[in-house]
Write an enzyme that holds these catalytic residues in place. Structure first.
Site, PDB file in Angstrom:
ATOM      1  N   TYR A  91       0.848  -1.184   0.000  1.00 12.78           N
ATOM      2  CA  TYR A  91       0.000   0.000   0.000  1.00 12.78           C
ATOM      3  C   TYR A  91       0.891   1.244   0.000  1.00 12.78           C
ATOM      4  O   TYR A  91       1.598   1.516   0.969  1.00 12.78           O
ATOM      5  CB  TYR A  91      -0.893   0.040   1.238  1.00 12.78           C
ATOM      6  CG  TYR A  91      -2.055  -0.933   1.241  1.00 12.78           C
ATOM      7  CD1 TYR A  91      -2.392  -1.677   0.119  1.00 12.78           C
ATOM      8  CD2 TYR A  91      -2.824  -1.102   2.383  1.00 12.78           C
ATOM      9  CE1 TYR A  91      -3.458  -2.559   0.131  1.00 12.78           C
ATOM     10  CE2 TYR A  91      -3.900  -1.986   2.401  1.00 12.78           C
ATOM     11  CZ  TYR A  91      -4.207  -2.716   1.279  1.00 12.78           C
ATOM     12  OH  TYR A  91      -5.259  -3.587   1.298  1.00 12.78           O
ATOM     13  N   SER A 105     -14.050  -5.002   0.808  1.00 11.25           N
ATOM     14  CA  SER A 105     -14.993  -4.417  -0.145  1.00 11.25           C
ATOM     15  C   SER A 105     -16.427  -4.571   0.348  1.00 11.25           C
ATOM     16  O   SER A 105     -17.322  -4.971  -0.387  1.00 11.25           O
ATOM     17  CB  SER A 105     -14.828  -5.058  -1.535  1.00 11.25           C
ATOM     18  OG  SER A 105     -15.398  -4.259  -2.531  1.00 11.25           O
ATOM     19  N   GLY A 107     -17.890   1.394  -3.140  1.00 10.97           N
ATOM     20  CA  GLY A 107     -18.792   2.526  -2.968  1.00 10.97           C
ATOM     21  C   GLY A 107     -20.195   2.309  -3.502  1.00 10.97           C
ATOM     22  O   GLY A 107     -21.088   3.122  -3.239  1.00 10.97           O
TER      23      GLY A 107
END
Length: 328
Positions: A58, A205, A210
């Site tokens: 990341y 997720s 979203g």
């Protein structure tokens, strides 16, 4: 804070894990976002969210450096999960996997330094390298556990067979895998096997990029990365947004918002569920924690399950090229 047991013999951790991918791929972006992100992490820990989920790739290590800075005086308050094994180019793009024992141990050494810790709580390959026997990859993590550099073994995006194979080498405390109202493929085989083995599920997720927040609007921006996913294309997206409108109405009837119901649904799938929630703003913490308070009636759960049964969200999870690679 509600806590849940991470695996059959694991520790008690917060029922929600905070994700720290954040999409930061260079130091300029990091410097611009640092205060907001560190404030978010401090507030999450203060609120009792002690399960911090990261990966050595990341931000090419930036996420680990930030976490290390925040936890300097609070190491005993947090449980750190690190994914590893991805090969990343300087721009932060994924270009392959390396699950060889030498690589796993090398990655771990760098993570320990960046985090400023002597031991990583949960260490897991981000995906199973098809070119390396899983026994070798997991064996390397077992060596790190025996050396006191790692506490628990985790896996990410493993199938049922791989999970069973890994568990023969060392007990798998947690399986990080995609699971939500939008994506329910694990229920057929992976989830039953995990429960037989006593492996906790760490869903990522939870809001499917979203979609399940109810805040997405058409058209997507030309540079929106979600456009490459089939579920966010054409008629698929139009259909899926109609499903989300139903979810928003369901949530409103309970005095909640769509994301809170989506997260609460995951939490209600069992005490072995510990969802990851990406949070970049301090104010989002209180909103997400409200999901812990939601109680569904039997009829409400049946309604949610029927409306969002597997296949209700149209389109593949990933582009065809990625699916072909993942199946290789």
């Amino acid at each position: 804070m509600n806590t849940r047991k991470l695996g059959k013999n694991g520790p008690e951790v917060s029922a929600i894990s905070i994700g720290t991918s954040w999409g930061i791929n260079n130091m300029t972006a990091w410097n611009q976002s640092k205060k907001q992100l560190t404030d978010t992490l401090y507030k999450a820990i203060d609120a009792g969210i002690n399960f911090i989920n990261t990966a050595d790739f990341y931000g090419c290590g930036i996420s680990e450096l930030m976490i290390g800075e925040v936890i300097k005086q609070r190491r005993k308050e947090v449980f750190i999960s690190v994914k590893t094994g991805a090969v990343i180019n300087p721009e932060g793009h994924f270009i392959g996997l390396d699950g060889s024992p030498k690589a796993i141990k090398n990655y771990c050494a760098y993570s320990l330094k960046r985090l400023g810790v002597d031991e990583i709580d949960l260490y897991q390959p981000c995906r199973i390298d098809p070119n390396i026997p899983i026994e070798e990859t997991v064996g390397a993590v077992k060596d790190l556990i025996d050396e006191g550099k790692v506490r628990y073994l985790g896996l990410s995006e493993a199938n049922a067979e791989q999970l069973q194979s890994a568990n023969k080498i060392h007990p798998v405390a947690a399986l990080e895998i995609e699971y939500s109202l939008a994506t329910r493929f694990i229920e057929k085989e992976i989830l039953p096997i995990a429960r037989t083995l006593g492996t906790a599920i760490v869903p990522y997720s939870a809001f499917y990029y979203g979609l399940l927040t109810g805040k997405m609007r058409l058209p997507l921006a030309p540079n929106d990365y979600k456009s490459m996913f089939p579920r966010f294309q054409g008629e698929n997206l139009e259909h899926n947004l109609r499903k989300v409108e139903w979810l928003k109405e369901f949530a409103a009837n309970k005095g909640m918002i769509a994301s809170q119901v989506a997260l609460a649904w995951l939490l209600n799938q069992g005490n072995d569920m510990i969802p990851i929630v990406g949070m970049t703003k301090p104010e989002r913490i209180a909103d997400n924690l409200k999901a812990l308070e939601i109680i569904f009636t039997r009829e409400e759960m049946e309604c949610l399950n029927n409306e969002f049964k597997e296949g209700a969200i149209k389109g593949d999870r990933y582009p065809p090229a990625f699916l072909a690679w993942a199946a290789s």
